[in-house]
Every structure is written in structure tokens, then in C-alpha cells.
Design a protein around this motif. Structure first.
Motif, PDB file in Angstrom:
ATOM      1  N   ILE A 492       0.865  -1.175   0.000  1.00 49.08           N
ATOM      2  CA  ILE A 492       0.000   0.000   0.000  1.00 49.08           C
ATOM      3  C   ILE A 492       0.898   1.220   0.000  1.00 49.08           C
ATOM      4  N   ASN A 493       0.817   1.989  -1.060  1.00 50.51           N
ATOM      5  CA  ASN A 493       1.658   3.183  -1.209  1.00 50.51           C
ATOM      6  C   ASN A 493       0.976   4.096  -2.213  1.00 50.51           C
ATOM      7  N   ILE A 494       0.412   5.174  -1.711  1.00 55.27           N
ATOM      8  CA  ILE A 494      -0.273   6.104  -2.620  1.00 55.27           C
ATOM      9  C   ILE A 494       0.334   7.490  -2.560  1.00 55.27           C
ATOM     10  N   PHE A 495       1.431   7.670  -1.797  1.00 55.61           N
ATOM     11  CA  PHE A 495       2.089   8.968  -1.727  1.00 55.61           C
ATOM     12  C   PHE A 495       3.588   8.819  -1.944  1.00 55.61           C
ATOM     13  N   HIS A 496       4.062   9.409  -3.023  1.00 60.89           N
ATOM     14  CA  HIS A 496       5.498   9.529  -3.278  1.00 60.89           C
ATOM     15  C   HIS A 496       6.175   8.168  -3.118  1.00 60.89           C
ATOM     16  N   HIS A 497       7.288   8.126  -2.321  1.00 63.48           N
ATOM     17  CA  HIS A 497       8.038   6.880  -2.184  1.00 63.48           C
ATOM     18  C   HIS A 497       7.842   6.225  -0.817  1.00 63.48           C
ATOM     19  N   TYR A 498       6.861   6.645  -0.036  1.00 67.39           N
ATOM     20  CA  TYR A 498       6.743   6.220   1.362  1.00 67.39           C
ATOM     21  C   TYR A 498       6.485   4.712   1.470  1.00 67.39           C
ATOM     22  N   ASP A 499       7.375   4.024   2.178  1.00 66.89           N
ATOM     23  CA  ASP A 499       7.211   2.580   2.411  1.00 66.89           C
ATOM     24  C   ASP A 499       6.354   2.278   3.633  1.00 66.89           C
ATOM     25  N   ILE A 500       6.086   3.278   4.441  1.00 65.99           N
ATOM     26  CA  ILE A 500       5.453   3.048   5.748  1.00 65.99           C
ATOM     27  C   ILE A 500       3.946   2.874   5.656  1.00 65.99           C
ATOM     28  N   GLU A 501       3.371   3.126   4.487  1.00 72.43           N
ATOM     29  CA  GLU A 501       1.909   3.163   4.413  1.00 72.43           C
ATOM     30  C   GLU A 501       1.249   1.807   4.623  1.00 72.43           C
ATOM     31  N   THR A 502       1.915   0.725   4.214  1.00 67.35           N
ATOM     32  CA  THR A 502       1.288  -0.596   4.363  1.00 67.35           C
ATOM     33  C   THR A 502       1.005  -0.893   5.828  1.00 67.35           C
ATOM     34  N   GLY A 503       2.027  -0.772   6.665  1.00 64.43           N
ATOM     35  CA  GLY A 503       1.823  -1.006   8.097  1.00 64.43           C
ATOM     36  C   GLY A 503       0.875   0.000   8.703  1.00 64.43           C
ATOM     37  N   GLY A 504       0.964   1.260   8.262  1.00 59.04           N
ATOM     38  CA  GLY A 504       0.079   2.286   8.805  1.00 59.04           C
ATOM     39  C   GLY A 504      -1.379   2.004   8.516  1.00 59.04           C
ATOM     40  N   VAL A 505      -1.680   1.531   7.319  1.00 61.10           N
ATOM     41  CA  VAL A 505      -3.087   1.255   6.955  1.00 61.10           C
ATOM     42  C   VAL A 505      -3.601   0.024   7.697  1.00 61.10           C
ATOM     43  N   LEU A 506      -2.748  -0.990   7.886  1.00 56.59           N
ATOM     44  CA  LEU A 506      -3.178  -2.150   8.673  1.00 56.59           C
ATOM     45  C   LEU A 506      -3.471  -1.743  10.114  1.00 56.59           C
ATOM     46  N   PHE A 507      -2.619  -0.913  10.682  1.00 58.82           N
ATOM     47  CA  PHE A 507      -2.848  -0.403  12.040  1.00 58.82           C
ATOM     48  C   PHE A 507      -4.156   0.394  12.079  1.00 58.82           C
ATOM     49  N   MET A 508      -4.351   1.263  11.072  1.00 59.66           N
ATOM     50  CA  MET A 508      -5.570   2.060  10.964  1.00 59.66           C
ATOM     51  C   MET A 508      -6.800   1.159  10.877  1.00 59.66           C
ATOM     52  N   SER A 509      -6.691   0.066  10.107  1.00 64.33           N
ATOM     53  CA  SER A 509      -7.817  -0.857   9.943  1.00 64.33           C
ATOM     54  C   SER A 509      -8.169  -1.532  11.265  1.00 64.33           C
ATOM     55  N   GLY A 510      -7.130  -1.938  12.009  1.00 67.38           N
ATOM     56  CA  GLY A 510      -7.380  -2.545  13.314  1.00 67.38           C
ATOM     57  C   GLY A 510      -8.058  -1.589  14.266  1.00 67.38           C
ATOM     58  N   ARG A 511      -7.609  -0.330  14.248  1.00 67.82           N
ATOM     59  CA  ARG A 511      -8.253   0.680  15.099  1.00 67.82           C
ATOM     60  C   ARG A 511      -9.714   0.857  14.691  1.00 67.82           C
ATOM     61  N   HIS A 512      -9.973   0.908  13.378  1.00 60.35           N
ATOM     62  CA  HIS A 512     -11.349   1.093  12.917  1.00 60.35           C
ATOM     63  C   HIS A 512     -12.236  -0.069  13.353  1.00 60.35           C
ATOM     64  N   TYR A 513     -11.729  -1.291  13.249  1.00 65.88           N
ATOM     65  CA  TYR A 513     -12.549  -2.430  13.667  1.00 65.88           C
ATOM     66  C   TYR A 513     -12.835  -2.376  15.168  1.00 65.88           C
TER      67      TYR A 513
END
Length: 873
Positions: A492-513
């Protein structure tokens, strides 16, 4: 490289029965056999071993580099497992010593200087309260203190729009410009209007929002005896602004039109082939009133707002082409600029103007009024819209109604500090305004600022705030956008070269659930979750189990493009995998065991890497008589990157500690990888406080720093509040609440920063700490004064939703407390904080009890409570 000889003396004060066995290693130098001057122990060729119970003093002869800084600076490391530490020998004072009480060791250049066991040992709390840079305490903490101490941010340009739609205006009345901004990848198109503001030496201005929170901007400017008053808002020019008429835009096109957007293969081409799905003609409505405040008639002139240039930037490297626009004609339909294009419509005192620049001899107390409607599209208004009547008052009422209805949904708060109640509402409108997509359904782009697209980690506080205020459907649609743009390999990477988005979105998903407990959504996104998790697992470094970064992932966290095993990156990745395991467990998925095992292994590897970094980072002072180990921002570093012990040159974003503070190991505490109570956390906070922070916040982009939340989790309310108010008064426009991205005033309307500030306010009011729910954990003492009311309705949390109300009676002898839960999970403990109250006597109602000074525990949190809390025994 020149060298010198030096003798170092180390003194340990260890409890009886403790044993230390280790060896000294020297970087840029060498150690000779140590001598034991005091205590029980022995030295061999390979090791030094000694016992506690009495003071042990070692003499360590060294030959070291004379270089005091950089990659050639010597570093001495005591390698002793979990009790390892390091120090810079050149940091030792000529007289005196450095003392690390948490490790029971002092180090000096002479035998006489090493610390004696009877000397007092400064604690973590001593370090945090050390007043080298005074922080206020008690009732002194608050907006007024930090607003007077901190430099006021220059006015932030105001963004006006109406949510879901990327057609917005940048309003800068102070500079007298308005921009109908529209961004397209590699092609910028802007229509710029100039306002008719004069400039004089005695002009004074102020700005405010309608009702102090709605996205309707008021501007006042006084120059001489004239008062200029303006009101700005955005609406449709051709139809009423209602929720039914608001259709929104394609989130793919919105992503394409945002800065630094990245796409999976083939998706960008799809977005480019889509046609814009705009409906309605968006316009900026302006009312300008000029009033004579003197006792004599004054000449008063005003020119109508007019377009002054367009920018057409073709290609990243080309220069803008500027074209001066001149009026072509003026009639009842408006003023046409550039041929037959009517970009603006105006009325003067309610009538069709007869001149571009009306000038009156204005009598005392009299006013002249100009109403203007400015087109957003560079092609101007359609022929149909040109003929529609202008009703400025009607449009203003539409906009008021629209935003009041929008802000009335979800959570509402009423706080003793009106400014923060207004910030809550204004902040939500700011987040909504740049969250783009179709109005009714489909994915939403949680943009992290006016220019930027969504980012997996920077959108996190925005999405969590939506969850917190009852807008869980909005939050879910924001997460869907990341999954809809997921790469085929799971990345998961929709901004520039950021590698951190994959883990960030999984964390975000867990918080949402945790908020929603929506299993149907989980089932729908199960494939995306596993794909992303598998992608992270494929990146872990598992070849060498002895390597410091074993089990971690190399990548980028943000703008720096260097691939490192950063602790921010790996913290989000590790807890992202934990979140996947928890969500699969909720679905009773057959693969839950696999992901749980992998997540636990990742967390363990990260904890091991952090401990190793602390053993290598040199001791640094946090108090006149207290030094603690330091930590690199990534595995493989050697202490804070700012030290440059590996030759780093890390000046970026106008600071030298950008990686140490913004991307560093405090994220491991924030995400739960290490406990807020651990000594590693204490050391991080001490170093942060004493060496990196300025005025309780980071030097650059301070809302990347996680120490405020960590302080609050530890129960350190005053440290949290100082950071909260310092950040708010430094980064937010004090009149409109719009945020800068950086302290050096770059990046307008930065909703990532505003999202974290809103989440800090939310956590001030309700905070999850593991299985515990804490109410009012971070509020100022003054909020509990006589007659003060705190009310929160329909709050969202990891345990479900709830409302509560607390009012201090006028006689100050009691509180009226109401608790109304709608929880899906019972917290193990529900606590209410009453700061400044002290010891609370035993209550008549058996459902409430005083668990500690200033804290009440509420029993049976799943049932409602309406009770009087007495402060008299």
C-alpha cells in the motif's frame, strides 16, 4: 588520526547478590586491561566480573582518538547483556563525573570524582521537571501562558469549500488575493483574483470564523477613518447548497489532482482517462462593506475583485506564463474578462454597478456595500448562471444551514474552554473539506492537507477522529480508498516513495474495527488485509539472527529517501500485523495462528533491536546529575542521528534532529510495542525533553512527535497539557484554527497536523489505555472550577460509544456526574479524573469509589449512572 591516553574510573552501586560480567569495547581506540580498585571481582583476558553489595570501582586505561565529534569520535561500550551501556569519553568533565542512576554507575576521569553510594540519585521525574527551560505547572498551564510565550503563527491562508468536492478557494485577504486552485498532476492551473484592499501604515486587521467555527470567513481592516468588513464563503452559483445537491468527485481524479500521488500499475492511466464529474458551478461569494467611522465625510473608493492572472504550468520544469487580464465588458450579467468570459458578477449597494471602481463621498456613519460572486472555473459562469439573480443573504443562509447540519452529526462536546469547543467543530469542518470522493458512497480520499493526497500514516489521526466522533462510515470509506489503490503484490503506497503506508493502513484498519466491530466489512477486505500482511512478511530480514536489525524491515518513513530499519516504520509494521491477527481472530479465520505467530515474532525482534540500540547509544544528560542511555532512530544507528557518530549530516526540515524526534522510537510506545511504563520509555522521554524539544514540542513538524500521547498514557497530565497548548498556539492560526505543516510556515491547511491536535483533545477527554477507559485524563484543573460543565455526547471509542456529563456545583462541595454507555465491550476499568481535587472521600453510591487521589472508579460500566459525587466526608 591522532590519539591520546586516558584513564577512566567507573563506579557501580549494585544491590547485594547482583553480578555483572562483561567486556569493554572501544570504537576509534582500544582498551587496556582494567583494574579493580574497590569491591569484589576479578579480571581475565576476556571478561571482567564483579558482584554487588558493596561499591565496585574499576580503572580503565584507554588509548583513543582525539576527535571529539563525528565518525572518528571514540565511543566506549560496556558489553554486558541487558545491562550494557556506552559513553563518549570526551564528554567526561575534567572534574566531577557523569552519573547514570538507573544503571547504578558513575564515570569520571579521577578516582576522587566517582559517585559515592550515599549521594542522592535524581529520578525520571526530576529530569522531566528540570527547569532549564521553564514549563508551567498546575493552574498556570493553559492557552494564555503558551500563547504569550510562543511566537504567533503568521496568518494561515483560509481554505473554503464544502467537502467531497475538490473545487476550493484559497482566501488570503491579508495579502488581498483569492485563488481558485485546481491541481492536476504535472499541470497546475490557477485562477487568481485580486481584492480591492488598500495598504497604509496604520492599517489593522482581524479575522474570524462564523460562530467561531463555521467555514465562513470574516475579515476586518481599519485604515484611517474607514472600516473595511468582508465575508467570504463558497457555494454553488447555479443551485442551492444542500446535502442532496452535493454529489462530490471521483476519488481517483481527486488523487490524481493531488501532490505526489502514486498509483498501482495501470490505475493512473485509468484516472487520466476518466472525465471530470463536476456538477454545479462553484463560486466564492464575497460581501465587502466600507464604513466611515469619523465625523466628516470621507472619500471612499473600492474596486471590484478581479482576475489578475492565470498560471498554466506545462511540465514540472517549465516556468509559469503570466497573462494580465483586462475587463472586456460590464452589464447586468457580470463583468467579462478575456473576450466573452464572465468570471465575476457584482452588485454595488444592491444594484448593477455603473463603474469598475465606485467612489463616494461617504457621510459619517454611512456604508457602501459590494457583493461579488467569483467563478471557480477558468471558463467562467455559464450563460444560464449569468442570468440568475444574485441573493447574497440567501446563499449565506444556505451555507450556514449546510455546515450546521454537517457538524451536528456524530459527537458533540461542550467544554469550559470555549476556544477548544470551537476548535473541535472548526477542525471537523477542516477535515471534511479536504476529504474527497462521491458524496453518498464509495471510497474517500482522506487528504492530509489542501495540496497533499492521503498518506497511510498521516491520514491515521484524521480517520481515527472520524471514528471518534461517530462518523464510522466516513472512516471506513477512507480506509477503502487505500485498499482500492493497493498494488498487486500487497503493498500500500499512494504517496510519493513512502514505504510506511502498508503497516500504517493495517494499524488504521485494526483501530477502525475496534470502534465499529463491523465483521461484514472485515470479510469484504479480508483479501486486502492478508495481501498487505504477506507483503510485509516478505520484506523481513531473517537471514542473520545475530544481526541488530534481524527480523526488521528496511524502508522509508517519510521524505528522507534513505532505506533504514527505522523504528517508526517497524513499529507500524509490527502492530499492523498484530491488528491483522486480531481481525482474523474475530472472523475465526483458519490462518489466524500463522499471522499471530509472525506478529509476535516481529514484535519480539523489534523489542530486541530497541534494547540493542540503547546499549550502543551514548549516555546523555537529562539533569545536572543524571545521565541516561540514548537510542538511534533506526536499528544500526549509533545513538541519536544528530550526534553524527556515523558521519551523518541530518539537517532537514529546518532542524538537526528530524529523524530522532519525528521518526524515532517513541512510535514503539505509541503503538504498544513497548510499555509506557518501561525504563526505555522513560529514557526516551527524558532525552526528548532535555535535548530535542523546544517549548515542550519538537523543532519541526511537531505533530509527528508522539511524546504528548505517551506522557498522557503514563498519567503525566501536566507534561501532556504543556505540549498540547504549546503545539496549538504555535502551529494553528489563532483566529481560524487552520494549521501550518511546519513551524517555519510551510504547507497551508495541513489536516495531518490538525488531526493529531484534535486527537490529543479527544484523548484529553477520553483515553483508552489497554483494557482501561479513562475519562478526563488530560484536562486542566480550571475546568473543574465552580459551575463549570463538561459534556460529551455520542463519543466513539475502542469499547463502543457513550455519553457523559460532569458539572461542578456552585458551592464547590460536589459534582453531578452522568454516564450513559452504549458499549459493545466492557472496559476492565472505567476511571474518571478530577485533577486538583486531591483525596476524594468515600461515596454513598457503591458504584463509585476513589481508586487513587484525584481518580474515581465507576463500577458496572455497561449500565447508566446519574449520581452526585460529594467532596465532603
Amino acid at each position: 588520526m591522532s590519539s591520546c591516553s586516558l584513564r577512566i574510573f567507573l563506579s557501580w552501586n549494585l544491590p547485594d547478590g547482583e553480578v555483572r560480567k562483561g567486556v569493554f569495547a572501544v570504537r576509534n581506540g582500544r582498551a587496556f586491561p582494567a583494574l579493580i580498585h574497590h569491591g569484589e571481582g576479578h579480571v581475565t583476558v576476556d571478561t571482567i566480573e564483579f558482584k554487588g553489595g558493596t561499591r565496585v570501582v574499576l580503572e580503565l586505561p584507554l588509548e583513543i582518538s582525539t576527535t571529539e565529534y563525528g565518525k572518528n569520535a571514540p565511543l566506549v561500550r560496556w558489553e554486558c547483556g541487558k545491562d550494557s551501556f556506552a559513553f563518549l569519553p570526551h564528554s567526561l568533565p575534567e572534574t566531577g563525573q557523569i552519573f547514570a542512576p538507573d544503571l547504578g554507575v558513575s564515570i569520571a576521569r579521577t578516582m576522587a570524582a566517582v559517585k559515592k553510594s550515599s549521594d542522592p540519585s535524581p529520578t525520571y521525574q526530576d529530569a522531566i521537571r528540570h527547569e532549564y527551560d521553564h514549563w508551567p505547572e498546575g493552574r498556570e498551564i493553559g492557552w494564555d501562558y503558551w500563547a504569550s510565550r510562543n511566537n504567533e503563527a503568521p496568518a494561515v491562508p483560509t481554505i473554503l469549500g464544502f467537502s467531497r468536492d475538490r473545487r476550493m478557494f484559497i482566501v488570503e485577504p491579508v495579502k488581498a488575493y483569492v485563488t481558485a486552485a485546481e491541481k492536476l498532476d504535472k499541470v497546475g492551473r490557477e485562477l487568481v483574483y485580486e481584492l480591492g484592499h488598500p495598504i497604509s501604515g496604520d492599517d489593522h486587521y482581524s479575522r474570524s470564523l462564523e460562530d467561531d467555527c463555521l467555514p465562513i470567513l470574516h475579515y476586518k481592516q481599519k485604515y484611517g477613518g474607514l472600516l473595511l468588513e468582508e465575508t467570504f464563503f463558497v457555494s454553488f452559483a447555479d443551485r442551492p447548497l444542500t446535502h442532496e445537491n452535493l454529489e462530490g468527485n471521483s476519488f481517483l481524479r481527486s488523487h490524481l489532482y493531488s501532490m505526489a500521488s502514486a498509483f498501482p500499475d495501470g490505475v493512473k492511466e485509468k484516472a487520466e482517462q476518466e472525465s471530470d464529474d463536476f456538477t454545479g458551478e462553484v463560486a466564492l461569494f464575497i460581501r465587502t462593506r466600507l464604513t466611515n467611522t469619523t465625523d466628516i465625510p470621507l472619500l471612499a473608493a473600492q474596486i471590484f475583485p478581479r482576475p489578475v492572472q492565470t498560471l498554466d504550468i506545462k511540465g514540472i520544469d517549465s516556468l509559469p506564463v503570466t497573462q494580465r487580464l483586462k475587463p472586456y465588458r460590464m452589464d447586468e450579467s457580470g463583468i467579462a474578462w478575456v473576450g466573452e468570459t464572465p468570471l465575476a458578477r457584482h452588485r454595488f449597494n444592491g444594484e448593477v454597478p455603473e463603474s469598475l471602481q465606485p467612489c463616494l463621498l461617504l457621510s459619517p456613519g454611512k456604508s457602501m456595500t459590494l457583493d461579488s460572486v467569483l467563478a471557480h472555473h477558468r471558463n467562467g459562469f455559464s450563460e444560464k448562471t449569468q442570468k440568475l439573480p444574485i441573493s447574497w443573504e440567501k446563499k449565506l443562509m444556505e451555507v450556514r444551514t449546510f455546515w450546521n447540519e454537517k457538524l451536528a452529526t456524530g459527537t458533540t462536546v461542550s467544554l469550559p474552554e470555549k476556544r477548544l469547543t470551537d476548535f473541535w467543530k472548526a477542525g471537523l469542518s477542516h477535515l471534511e473539506m479536504v476529504t474527497l470522493g462521491k458524496s453518498k458512497d464509495g471510497p474517500l480520499l482522506a487528504k492530509v492537507g489542501f495540496n497533499y493526497t492521503a498518506i497511510g500514516t498521516e491520514s491515521l489521526p484524521i480517520v481515527e477522529f472520524f471514528n471518534s466522533v461517530g462518523l464510522q462510515s466516513t472512516a471506513q470509506r477512507c480506509i477503502d480508498a487505500f485498499f482500492d489503490l493497493q498494488h498487486p503484490n500487497g503493498r500500500i503506497n499512494i504517496f510519493h516513495h513512502y514505504d510506511i503506508e502498508t503497516g500504517g493502513v493495517l494499524f488504521m484498519s485494526g483501530r477502525h474495527y475496534a470502534y465499529s466491530k463491523d465483521k461484514e466489512w472485515l470479510k469484504k477486505r479480508l483479501g486486502n488485509l492478508k495481501q498487505a500482511a504477506n507483503y510485509l512478511l516478505s520484506l523481513r530480514q531473517l537471514e542473520n539472527s545475530e544481526a541488530p536489525d534481524y527480523g526488521l524491515i528496511l524502508g522509508t518513513c517519510a521524505d528522507p529517501e534513505e532505506q533504514t530499519a527505522a523504528y517508526m516504520l517497524n513499529s507500524y509494521n509490527a502492530v499492523g500485523l498484530c491488528a491483522v491477527a486480531e481481525m482474523l481472530e474475530a472472523l475465526q479465520d483458519e490462518e489466524v495462528g500463522k499471522y499471530r505467530k509472525e506478529a509476535d515474532h516481529y514484535v519480539s525482534a523489534l523489542q530486541r533491536a530497541l534494547a540493542h540500540s540503547f546499549s550502543e547509544g551514548p549516555l546523555l544528560p537529562t539533569h545536572p546529575n543524571r545521565w541516561v542511555p540514548s537510542c538511534a532512530p533506526h536499528s544500526g544507528g549509533l545513538g541519536p542521528e544528530m550526534l553524527g557518530l556515523k558521519g551523518e549530516a541530518c539537517f532537514s526540515h529546518r532542524t538537526y534532529n528530524v529523524n530522532d524526534t519525528l521518526l524515532g522510537p517513541l512510535y514503539a510506545v505509541f503503538t504498544g510495542v513497548i510499555s509506557p511504563e518501561s525504563r526505555l520509555t522513560q529514557w526516551l522521554l527524558e532525552i526528548n525533553h532535555s535535548q530535542f524539544n523546544r517549548g515542550a514540542i519538537g523543532e519541526a513538524q511537531p505533530y509527528y512527535c508522539r511524546h504528548p500521547e505517551v506522557h498522557l498514557l503514563r498519567g503525566e497530565r501536566e507534561a501532556f497539557l504543556n505540549a498540547f497548548y504549546s503545539g496549538l498556539t504555535t502551529m494553528a492560526d489563532r483566529e481560524t484554527f487552520s494549521f501550518w505543516e511546519h513551524i517555519f510556515r510551510a504547507g497551508v491547511h495541513k489536516t495531518h497536523e490538525e488531526g493529531w491536535a484534535l486527537m490529543q483533545l479527544r484523548r484529553m477527554l477520553w483515553l483508552e489505555a489497554g483494557s482501561e477507559l479513562r475519562l478526563l485524563a488530560g484536562i486542566p484543573e480550571a475546568w473543574l472550577d465552580a459551575g463549570q460543565l463538561i459534556e460529551v455526547e455520542n463519543a466513539g471509542s475502542y469499547f463502543g460509544s457513550f455519553s457523559f456529563r460532569l458539572k461542578r456545583e456552585e458551592d464547590e462541595k460536589s459534582f453531578q456526574l452522568q454516564w450513559n454507555p452504549n458499549l459493545h465491550t466492557a472496559p476492565a476499568t472505567l476511571k474518571l479524573h478530577l485533577p486538583g481535587i486531591g483525596k476524594i472521600p468515600k461515596q454513598k453510591d457503591i458504584r463509585i469509589s476513589s481508586s487513587a487521589p484525584e481518580w474515581l472508579e465507576i463500577k458496572s460500566p455497561l449500565t447508566a449512572l446519574d449520581v452526585q459525587v460529594s467532596l465532603e466526608a
